[in-house]
Design a protein around this motif. Structure first.
Motif, mmCIF file in Angstrom:
data_model
loop_
_atom_site.group_PDB
_atom_site.id
_atom_site.type_symbol
_atom_site.label_atom_id
_atom_site.label_comp_id
_atom_site.label_asym_id
_atom_site.label_seq_id
_atom_site.Cartn_x
_atom_site.Cartn_y
_atom_site.Cartn_z
ATOM 1 N N HIS A 83 0.561 -1.454 0.098
ATOM 2 C CA HIS A 83 0.094 0.159 0.086
ATOM 3 C C HIS A 83 1.055 1.226 0.189
ATOM 4 O O HIS A 83 0.233 2.001 0.112
ATOM 5 C CB HIS A 83 -0.903 -0.196 1.284
ATOM 6 N N THR A 84 2.076 1.653 -0.390
ATOM 7 C CA THR A 84 3.082 2.015 -0.604
ATOM 8 C C THR A 84 2.281 3.546 -1.171
ATOM 9 O O THR A 84 2.276 4.331 -0.742
ATOM 10 C CB THR A 84 4.984 2.150 -0.725
ATOM 11 N N ASP A 85 1.833 3.040 -2.132
ATOM 12 C CA ASP A 85 1.472 4.549 -2.928
ATOM 13 C C ASP A 85 0.529 4.874 -2.759
ATOM 14 O O ASP A 85 0.047 6.254 -2.968
ATOM 15 C CB ASP A 85 1.624 3.819 -4.775
ATOM 16 N N GLU A 86 -0.497 4.038 -2.456
ATOM 17 C CA GLU A 86 -1.914 4.541 -1.746
ATOM 18 C C GLU A 86 -1.817 5.601 -0.676
ATOM 19 O O GLU A 86 -2.262 6.131 -1.172
ATOM 20 C CB GLU A 86 -2.487 3.008 -1.873
ATOM 21 N N ILE A 87 -0.657 4.912 -0.253
ATOM 22 C CA ILE A 87 -0.744 6.118 0.895
ATOM 23 C C ILE A 87 0.007 7.195 0.897
ATOM 24 O O ILE A 87 -0.774 8.362 0.738
ATOM 25 C CB ILE A 87 -0.225 5.104 2.988
ATOM 26 N N LEU A 88 0.658 6.987 0.174
ATOM 27 C CA LEU A 88 1.315 8.803 -0.379
ATOM 28 C C LEU A 88 0.579 9.027 -0.952
ATOM 29 O O LEU A 88 0.327 10.933 -1.048
ATOM 30 C CB LEU A 88 2.747 7.901 -0.895
ATOM 31 N N ILE A 89 -0.212 8.724 -2.243
ATOM 32 C CA ILE A 89 -0.997 9.815 -2.632
ATOM 33 C C ILE A 89 -2.374 9.891 -2.128
ATOM 34 O O ILE A 89 -2.599 11.687 -2.154
ATOM 35 C CB ILE A 89 -1.794 8.578 -3.969
ATOM 36 N N SER A 90 -2.745 9.319 -1.258
ATOM 37 C CA SER A 90 -3.888 9.372 0.278
ATOM 38 C C SER A 90 -2.773 10.774 1.201
ATOM 39 O O SER A 90 -4.404 11.613 0.968
ATOM 40 C CB SER A 90 -4.309 9.025 1.333
ATOM 41 N N ILE A 91 -1.330 11.241 1.092
ATOM 42 C CA ILE A 91 -1.061 12.307 1.940
ATOM 43 C C ILE A 91 -0.425 13.443 0.442
ATOM 44 O O ILE A 91 0.421 14.065 1.732
ATOM 45 C CB ILE A 91 -0.674 11.967 3.034
ATOM 46 N N GLY A 92 -1.376 13.282 -0.139
ATOM 47 C CA GLY A 92 -0.578 14.664 -1.454
ATOM 48 C C GLY A 92 0.647 14.312 -2.333
ATOM 49 O O GLY A 92 1.045 15.042 -2.876
ATOM 50 N N TYR A 93 1.141 13.230 -2.503
ATOM 51 C CA TYR A 93 2.266 13.043 -3.280
ATOM 52 C C TYR A 93 1.234 12.572 -4.302
ATOM 53 O O TYR A 93 0.878 12.004 -4.507
ATOM 54 C CB TYR A 93 3.647 12.145 -2.695
ATOM 55 N N ASP A 94 2.273 12.855 -5.642
ATOM 56 C CA ASP A 94 1.226 12.734 -7.371
ATOM 57 C C ASP A 94 2.963 11.486 -7.742
ATOM 58 O O ASP A 94 3.641 10.725 -6.507
ATOM 59 C CB ASP A 94 1.935 13.125 -8.070
ATOM 60 N N GLU A 95 2.330 10.938 -8.888
ATOM 61 C CA GLU A 95 2.780 9.553 -9.425
ATOM 62 C C GLU A 95 4.976 9.916 -9.564
ATOM 63 O O GLU A 95 5.124 8.480 -9.136
ATOM 64 C CB GLU A 95 2.468 9.352 -10.280
ATOM 65 N N LYS A 96 5.413 11.030 -9.930
ATOM 66 C CA LYS A 96 6.571 11.372 -10.022
ATOM 67 C C LYS A 96 7.277 11.078 -8.991
ATOM 68 O O LYS A 96 7.995 10.790 -8.881
ATOM 69 C CB LYS A 96 5.839 12.725 -11.251
ATOM 70 N N GLU A 97 6.815 12.014 -8.121
ATOM 71 C CA GLU A 97 7.428 11.904 -6.439
ATOM 72 C C GLU A 97 6.928 10.927 -6.040
ATOM 73 O O GLU A 97 8.690 10.476 -5.269
ATOM 74 C CB GLU A 97 6.510 13.392 -5.717
ATOM 75 N N ILE A 98 6.330 10.468 -6.348
ATOM 76 C CA ILE A 98 6.401 8.495 -5.878
ATOM 77 C C ILE A 98 7.674 7.706 -6.391
ATOM 78 O O ILE A 98 8.696 7.054 -5.774
ATOM 79 C CB ILE A 98 5.332 8.069 -5.627
ATOM 80 N N GLU A 99 7.627 7.555 -7.919
ATOM 81 C CA GLU A 99 8.452 7.495 -8.718
ATOM 82 C C GLU A 99 10.429 7.565 -8.221
ATOM 83 O O GLU A 99 11.492 6.841 -7.949
ATOM 84 C CB GLU A 99 8.410 7.367 -10.207
ATOM 85 N N SER A 100 10.183 9.018 -8.149
ATOM 86 C CA SER A 100 11.606 9.473 -7.646
ATOM 87 C C SER A 100 11.809 9.197 -5.829
ATOM 88 O O SER A 100 13.341 8.327 -6.007
ATOM 89 C CB SER A 100 11.790 10.972 -7.921
ATOM 90 N N LEU A 101 10.958 9.081 -5.378
ATOM 91 C CA LEU A 101 11.458 8.604 -3.786
ATOM 92 C C LEU A 101 12.004 7.279 -4.079
ATOM 93 O O LEU A 101 12.727 6.735 -3.615
ATOM 94 C CB LEU A 101 10.440 8.923 -2.954
ATOM 95 N N LYS A 102 11.167 6.080 -4.671
ATOM 96 C CA LYS A 102 12.082 4.971 -4.645
ATOM 97 C C LYS A 102 13.797 4.932 -5.428
ATOM 98 O O LYS A 102 13.762 4.252 -4.750
ATOM 99 C CB LYS A 102 10.473 3.871 -5.942
ATOM 100 N N LYS A 103 13.282 5.190 -6.338
ATOM 101 C CA LYS A 103 14.554 5.243 -7.079
ATOM 102 C C LYS A 103 16.507 6.198 -5.730
ATOM 103 O O LYS A 103 17.695 5.752 -5.849
ATOM 104 C CB LYS A 103 14.775 5.908 -8.412
ATOM 105 N N ARG A 104 15.645 6.877 -4.950
ATOM 106 C CA ARG A 104 16.523 6.775 -4.458
ATOM 107 C C ARG A 104 16.430 6.344 -2.964
ATOM 108 O O ARG A 104 16.870 6.111 -1.925
ATOM 109 C CB ARG A 104 15.767 8.773 -4.103
ATOM 110 N N GLY A 105 15.775 5.100 -3.213
ATOM 111 C CA GLY A 105 15.596 4.297 -1.324
ATOM 112 C C GLY A 105 14.949 4.571 -1.061
ATOM 113 O O GLY A 105 14.986 3.752 0.264
ATOM 114 N N VAL A 106 13.813 5.674 -0.546
ATOM 115 C CA VAL A 106 13.344 6.750 -0.132
ATOM 116 C C VAL A 106 12.057 4.466 0.747
ATOM 117 O O VAL A 106 11.927 5.112 2.055
ATOM 118 C CB VAL A 106 12.833 7.689 0.204
ATOM 119 N N ILE A 107 11.611 4.490 -0.328
ATOM 120 C CA ILE A 107 10.293 3.498 -0.355
ATOM 121 C C ILE A 107 10.011 2.989 -0.976
ATOM 122 O O ILE A 107 11.086 2.959 -2.148
ATOM 123 C CB ILE A 107 9.450 4.262 -0.611
ATOM 124 N N GLY A 108 10.056 1.419 -1.170
ATOM 125 C CA GLY A 108 9.642 0.846 -1.789
ATOM 126 C C GLY A 108 8.235 -0.366 -2.438
ATOM 127 O O GLY A 108 7.594 0.264 -1.944
#
Length: 386
Positions: free
Chosen positions: A361-386
Motif C-alpha cells: 500500500h505504499t503508493d496508495e498511502i502516499l497519494i492519500s497524503i498528497g504525493y503524485d506519481e512522479k514524486e513517488i517514482e523519484s522516492l523509489k529510485k532514491r531508496g526512500v520507499i519500496g
C-alpha cells in the motif's frame, strides 16, 4: 460502522506483542498501517509454511492491515513518517529498545510537537527505564526473570506452550491505547504509554507474589494450590495414555465428581495433599479411557474436561459453533484464521481482508497524503520507499 473507525495506527512492530495488539484494533475498525523497513520487513512473513507469499504466522497476526515500505534511516523517510502523523495517523505502536525512535528523531516528544494528539505505545521487554532497559529479551526470558518458570513444571522449569509475555503485553497495549483514546476525547491530548513485558507478567503473578511476601513460603512447581498440590485440581493420565483436567475447587463440584465415580469416601479428601490420596486419584483416572471420562463429564456438573490436541480443537463442535475459525480469500487461496477473542452485540461484520504483501500500500498511502506519481517514482529510485 465499526467502533474504532477513524482511529489511524502506525505499526512499527514485528512478531507477536505489537502484531496481536494491532490485529485486535484492526478487527474493530482501526486503520492499521504497518511501517516496514526496506531490507526484511516483518520477518514473520518469511517463516514457513507460506500461503500466497506470506508465512502463516504473518497471516495470523496481520489481516485487515496495510503495509508501507519506508526507509526511516533517510531524512526523507523520516519526513514522510512525520507527515503521516501530522495528517491523522496519530496512534503509534513500536517495539524497539528504549531510545531508538528518539535517536531517529521520531520519538514521542518530536511527534507530539507535530501533533499533540499522538498516542504513542512503546512495547519493550524491561520497560523504558531501570538498569536493564536496554537489554534484549524474548518471551522465554521474561518468563524466567519474573519467576513464572520457577513455578511451571516439576522436575525442572517447563516452557509453556504459548507465548504468555508476548500475548499478555499485546492485550495490555490494547487496553492502554483505548484508555488513552478515551482520555484524548476529554482532553484533546495524547500521551506516552510504556508497556513492559516483564511488568505485565509481574501483574499476572500478583496473587502468588503477594502470598510469598506475606508468608515467605517459596512456591514450588507442581506443589502450589493451583498447579498440582491438591487432588481436586490436577491433570490426570487416562487408561489410553490421554489426559483429563479436573478443576473441582468448589465443594459441590468435588462432591458431584466423587458421587459420579462411586467414591463418596473421597468427599472429605478434596484438599488432602498426601501422596496416598494423589495416587488413589491417579489410579482411578487410569481405570478408564479419555472417551469414557468425557461421557461421565457430560452427565455431571464438575469442571471435568479433556486435554485436546489441535486436530480435536479445530473440529470441536462447541468451538465451531462459536465461529472461532474462518477463512479469508487471498489470491484464490483460502487462508485459515481465528477470530478476535470476544463478541460484542453491536459488532457483527468485522472486516476480512487478507494480510498485506510487503509494501503493498505504499503508493496508495502516499497519494492519500498528497504525493503524485512522479514524486513517488523519484522516492523509489532514491531508496526512500519500496
Amino acid at each position: 460502522m465499526l467502533p474504532l473507525e477513524g482511529l489511524k495506527v502506525l505499526d512499527l512492530t514485528r512478531l507477536i506483542p505489537g502484531g496481536y495488539a494491532t490485529l485486535i484494533l484492526a478487527d474493530l475498525g482501526a486503520e492499521v498501517l504497518k511501517i516496514e523497513d526496506m531490507e526484511l520487513g516483518d520477518y514473520s512473513r518469511w517463516i514457513e509454511p507460506t500461503i500466497g507469499g506470506n508465512g502463516v504466522y504473518f497471516h495470523a497476526l496481520n489481516r485487515n492491515k496495510k503495509s508501507m515500505k519506508l526507509n526511516l534511516k533517510t531524512e526523507e523517510g523520516k519526513e514522510i513518517f512525520k507527515e503521516l502523523v501530522e495528517k491523522g495517523y496519530d496512534t503509534i505502536v513500536e517495539g524497539f529498545r528504549p531510545g531508538v525512535m528518539d535517536r531517529l528523531g521520531i520519538g514521542y516528544n518530536a511527534l507530539r510537537n507535530i501533533n499533540p494528539k499522538v498516542i504513542y505505545c512503546a512495547i519493550s521487554g524491561f520497560g523504558q527505564d531501570g538498569p536493564k532497559k536496554h537489554k534484549a529479551l524474548h518471551d522465554l526470558n521474561c518468563l524466567g526473570v519474573t519467576g513464572v518458570l520457577s513455578i511451571t513444571g516439576e522436575a525442572s522449569p517447563a516452557i509453556p506452550g504459548i507465548q504468555i509475555a508476548d500475548t499478555s503485553s499485546a492485550l495490555f497495549s490494547v487496553i492502554s491505547i483505548l484508555t488513552a483514546y478515551v482520555a484524548r476525547g476529554k482532553t484533546n491530548q495524547g500521551q506516552f504509554i510504556d508497556v513492559s513485558m516483564t511488568d505485565g507478567l509481574i501483574s499476572l503473578l500478583s496473587i502468588h507474589l503477594i502470598k510469598y511476601i506475606v508468608d515467605s513460603t517459596m512456591p514450588v512447581g507442581g506443589k502450589m494450590d493451583f498447579n498440582g498440590k491438591f487432588p481436586c485440581y490436577r491433570v490426570y493420565e487416562t487408561k489410553d495414555e490421554r489426559y483429563m483436567t479436573l478443576a473441582a475447587l468448589e465443594k459441590k463440584f468435588w462432591e458431584n465428581f466423587c458421587i459420579a465415580i462411586g467414591r463418596r469416601d473421597l468427599i472429605d479428601k478434596q484438599y488432602d495433599d498426601s501422596m496416598k490420596t494423589g495416587k488413589e486419584l491417579e489410579n482411578i483416572f487410569k481405570s478408564k479411557t479419555r472417551i469414557e471420562w468425557e461421557e461421565i463429564s457430560e452427565n455431571i456438573d464438575s469442571c471435568l474436561e479433556p486435554v485436546l490436541n489441535f486436530k480435536e480443537v479445530t473440529k470441536h463442535p462447541h468451538l465451531k459453533s462459536r465461529n472461532l475459525f474462518f477463512d479469508i480469500d487471498n489470491q484464490n487461496l483460502k487462508v485459515p484464521q481465528v477470530r478476535f477473542p470476544f463478541l460484542m452485540s453491536d459488532v457483527n461484520n468485522t472486516p476480512r481482508n487478507p494480510a498485506p504483501l510487503w509494501g503493498e500500500h505504499t503508493d496508495e498511502i502516499l497519494i492519500s497524503i498528497g504525493y503524485d506519481e512522479k514524486e513517488i517514482e523519484s522516492l523509489k529510485k532514491r531508496g526512500v520507499i519500496g
